[in-house]
Design an enzyme around this catalytic site. Structure first.
Site, mmCIF file in Angstrom:
data_model
loop_
_atom_site.group_PDB
_atom_site.id
_atom_site.type_symbol
_atom_site.label_atom_id
_atom_site.label_comp_id
_atom_site.label_asym_id
_atom_site.label_seq_id
_atom_site.Cartn_x
_atom_site.Cartn_y
_atom_site.Cartn_z
ATOM 1 N N ARG A 67 -4.752 3.109 -16.194
ATOM 2 C CA ARG A 67 -4.948 3.880 -14.963
ATOM 3 C C ARG A 67 -5.582 5.258 -15.167
ATOM 4 N NH1 ARG A 67 -1.867 5.278 -11.629
ATOM 5 N NH2 ARG A 67 -2.909 4.484 -9.801
ATOM 6 N N CYS A 98 -10.842 4.039 -29.751
ATOM 7 C CA CYS A 98 -12.023 4.779 -30.221
ATOM 8 C C CYS A 98 -12.947 5.146 -29.060
ATOM 9 C CB CYS A 98 -12.767 3.939 -31.244
ATOM 10 S SG CYS A 98 -13.273 2.376 -30.530
ATOM 11 N N GLU A 104 3.719 -6.780 1.849
ATOM 12 C CA GLU A 104 3.370 -7.130 0.470
ATOM 13 C C GLU A 104 3.422 -5.913 -0.454
ATOM 14 O OE1 GLU A 104 -0.619 -8.593 0.943
ATOM 15 O OE2 GLU A 104 0.024 -10.486 1.820
ATOM 16 N N TYR A 146 0.961 -1.764 -12.163
ATOM 17 C CA TYR A 146 -0.416 -1.705 -12.664
ATOM 18 C C TYR A 146 -0.464 -1.061 -14.052
ATOM 19 C CZ TYR A 146 -0.909 -2.802 -7.769
ATOM 20 O OH TYR A 146 -0.760 -3.402 -6.539
ATOM 21 N N GLY A 205 3.889 -3.690 -3.672
ATOM 22 C CA GLY A 205 3.898 -3.902 -5.119
ATOM 23 C C GLY A 205 4.300 -2.615 -5.814
ATOM 24 N N ARG A 206 3.395 -1.640 -5.752
ATOM 25 C CA ARG A 206 3.594 -0.363 -6.436
ATOM 26 C C ARG A 206 4.900 0.313 -6.033
ATOM 27 N NH1 ARG A 206 -0.905 2.811 -7.987
ATOM 28 N NH2 ARG A 206 -2.091 1.676 -6.433
ATOM 29 N N GLY A 239 0.753 -1.253 0.000
ATOM 30 C CA GLY A 239 0.000 0.000 0.000
ATOM 31 C C GLY A 239 0.778 1.293 0.000
HETATM 32 N N1 LLP Z 1 -1.588 -7.114 -0.964
HETATM 33 C C1 LLP Z 1 -2.879 -7.201 -1.325
HETATM 34 C C2 LLP Z 1 -3.723 -8.168 -0.654
HETATM 35 C C3 LLP Z 1 -3.381 -6.371 -2.341
HETATM 36 O O1 LLP Z 1 -4.652 -6.462 -2.688
HETATM 37 C C4 LLP Z 1 -2.528 -5.439 -2.982
HETATM 38 C C5 LLP Z 1 -3.013 -4.578 -4.042
HETATM 39 C C6 LLP Z 1 -1.178 -5.395 -2.575
HETATM 40 C C7 LLP Z 1 -0.755 -6.234 -1.556
HETATM 41 C C8 LLP Z 1 -0.175 -4.462 -3.193
HETATM 42 O O2 LLP Z 1 -0.470 -3.153 -2.930
HETATM 43 P P1 LLP Z 1 0.548 -1.993 -3.382
HETATM 44 O O3 LLP Z 1 1.788 -2.112 -2.534
HETATM 45 O O4 LLP Z 1 0.853 -2.191 -4.802
HETATM 46 O O5 LLP Z 1 -0.212 -0.757 -3.124
HETATM 47 N N2 LLP Z 1 -4.811 -1.278 -10.013
HETATM 48 C C9 LLP Z 1 -4.733 -0.298 -8.956
HETATM 49 C C10 LLP Z 1 -4.140 -0.862 -7.694
HETATM 50 C C11 LLP Z 1 -4.870 -2.059 -7.145
HETATM 51 C C12 LLP Z 1 -4.222 -2.625 -5.920
HETATM 52 C C13 LLP Z 1 -4.786 -3.963 -5.607
HETATM 53 N N3 LLP Z 1 -4.218 -4.610 -4.476
HETATM 54 C C14 LLP Z 1 -3.959 0.907 -9.472
HETATM 55 O O6 LLP Z 1 -3.564 0.914 -10.629
HETATM 56 O O7 LLP Z 1 -3.779 1.874 -8.743
#
Ligand code: LLP
Length: 420
Positions: free
Chosen positions: A320, A349, A281, A378, A283-284, A246
């Site tokens: 996005r 389109c 966890e 993403y 990701g981003r 997050g």
């Molecule tokens: N763990 C769980 C259970 C999650 O659902 C997610 C993201 C993460 C970890 C990783 O979160 P991060 O560190 O990346 O914030 N498509 C959207 C983002 C969706 C996130 C979904 N879950 C966007 O483009 O902003």
């Protein structure tokens, strides 16, 4: 000045002799060689982000959220840096393992896991199922029993905190489909710990994504620790506390972004006295600014209202902006003294196919290139074939060299096994 701003996105992004470079690679040359649209990922940026997490949380398992960018080359970097993986489907588990992440470092969340996926994860003997409903736990108990196994689980608790982010990426509030209400979780744990083929090992929560204000993390972790203490008093041993991902990244030039260290300063004091391994966890924050999308200007069109710059990437490549109204900073690959104000739009389109609205960029002409920043998370993973558009190629750059990690698709690839 321009380079200073770029460095806030990634220390590996800079103009050299008027041309944008990423991790030492000239992006104009790269685009000419490999074509566009092209996703470009900096190995060094991704490694640095992982290392920043490891430094801030030396005892934690960093389970990279492969949903953010599941490219095998990127997963391999995460594996080399000692990461585990956070996954949300059988396919992601399969990919994570192919990319070199050991199964015993993989956690698996998701509200709608199929029997096939659960069975696959059981066969791989993953570290932990982050379960999201009582029914899922029941089914998992049954499936594990059939295999003569015990499934290690965490209950994903929904702590009902407002992450103060975009509503579409807030997951830890009562009204969302995710997890089990934290107030109800204690009873669920007591019940689950009696099931013959279930081993309760963890507590999981994930409150949302792109958090720039970290106070909701503090709130969530406090609630999780309360639950941990209650469970302990009941004799239920918790080995892992998984607080999800997050952490936000820089999208807008003015964004001030928290670091893993800032997160640690909020979270670790609250975990004092807790005898469980922490799992994160992210990701981003690992991949997001480690990637950009290169696109080529096809046409320019001056309408009465504004100037449109039409490029060869659309919302099929980067969803996005269209889906969340997200801002992605866009820069011309070649510096020019003059700037223009324009809308940068894709070929799809649909009116909503706008990558950047009312932007100031260096003057561009037909066939020039633009870089859309903060596209490493993403980005490709959410791309589609809409309008029969083959998906972009993906390339990893590192210390002035590049390697294609996924080739560009073509029309026949899209038609694979399709019949009339
Ligand atoms: N763990 C769980 C259970 C999650 O659902 C997610 C993201 C993460 C970890 C990783 O979160 P991060 O560190 O990346 O914030 N498509 C959207 C983002 C969706 C996130 C979904 N879950 C966007 O483009 O902003």
């Amino acid at each position: 000045m321009r380079n200073e701003l770029l460095k806030e996105y990634s220390p590996y992004l800079e103009f050299k002799n008027g041309t944008l470079h990423f991790d030492g690679v000239n992006l104009k040359k790269l685009a000419e060689e490999l074509g566009t649209p092209l996703y470009v990922y900096s190995a060094n940026h991704i490694r640095d982000q992982i290392r920043a997490y490891k430094e801030a949380f030396p005892d934690a398992l960093i389970a990279y959220a492969v949903k953010a960018n599941f490219n095998l080359g990127v997963i391999k970097i995460a594996a080399e840096e000692g990461c585990g993986a956070d996954t949300v489907s059988g396919g992601e588990i399969y990919r994570a393992i192919k990319g070199g992440i050991p199964a015993n470092k993989i956690v698996y969340a998701g509200v709608g896991k199929t029997d096939e996926e659960l069975n696959y994860a059981l066969e791989q003997d993953i570290l932990m199922f982050n379960t999201e409903s009582e029914m899922e736990i029941e089914v998992l108990n049954e499936l594990a029993g059939k295999k003569g196994k015990k499934a290690r689980i965490a209950v994903r608790v929904n702590p009902d905190v407002d992450p103060k982010t975009h509503p579409k990426i807030a997951t830890g509030m009562k009204k969302s489909k995710f997890g089990i209400d934290i107030n109800k979780a204690f009873e669920v744990y007591k019940w689950a710990s009696q099931l013959p083929n279930i081993e309760v090992v963890g507590i999981h929560c994930h409150i949302g994504s792109q958090l720039l204000d970290l106070s909701p993390f503090g709130e969530a972790v406090e609630k999780v620790v309360n639950l941990y203490n209650k469970l302990r008093a009941e004799g239920i041993e918790i080995k892992y506390i998984d607080i999800g991902g997050g952490l936000g990244i820089k999208y807008k030039p003015e964004d001030k972004v928290p670091t893993p260290k800032d997160l640690a300063d909020i979270v670790l004091p609250k975990l004092k006295g807790v005898d469980a391994q922490l799992i994160l966890e992210p990701g981003r924050s690992i991949a997001g600014n480690g990637g950009l999308l290169l696109t080529q200007v096809q046409f320019l069109k001056q309408k009465e209202e504004k100037l449109f710059v039409m490029v060869d990437a659309g919302f099929n490549d980067l969803l996005r902006p269209a889906m969340y109204g997200s801002y992605h900073h866009i820069v011309a690959v070649e510096e020019k003294p003059k700037t223009i104000r324009c809308d940068i739009v894709g070929p799809i389109c649909e009116t909503g196919d706008i990558l950047g609205e009312d932007r100031e960029i260096c003057e561009v002409n037909r066939k020039d290139y633009l870089a859309i920043l903060s596209a490493g998370a993403y980005g490709f993973v959410m791309s589609s074939h809409y309008n029969m558009r083959p998906r972009a190629a993906e390339v990893i750059v590192e210390n002035g060299e590049y390697r294609i990690t996924r080739p560009r698709e073509d029309w026949d690839y899209i038609l694979w096994k399709e019949t009339v």
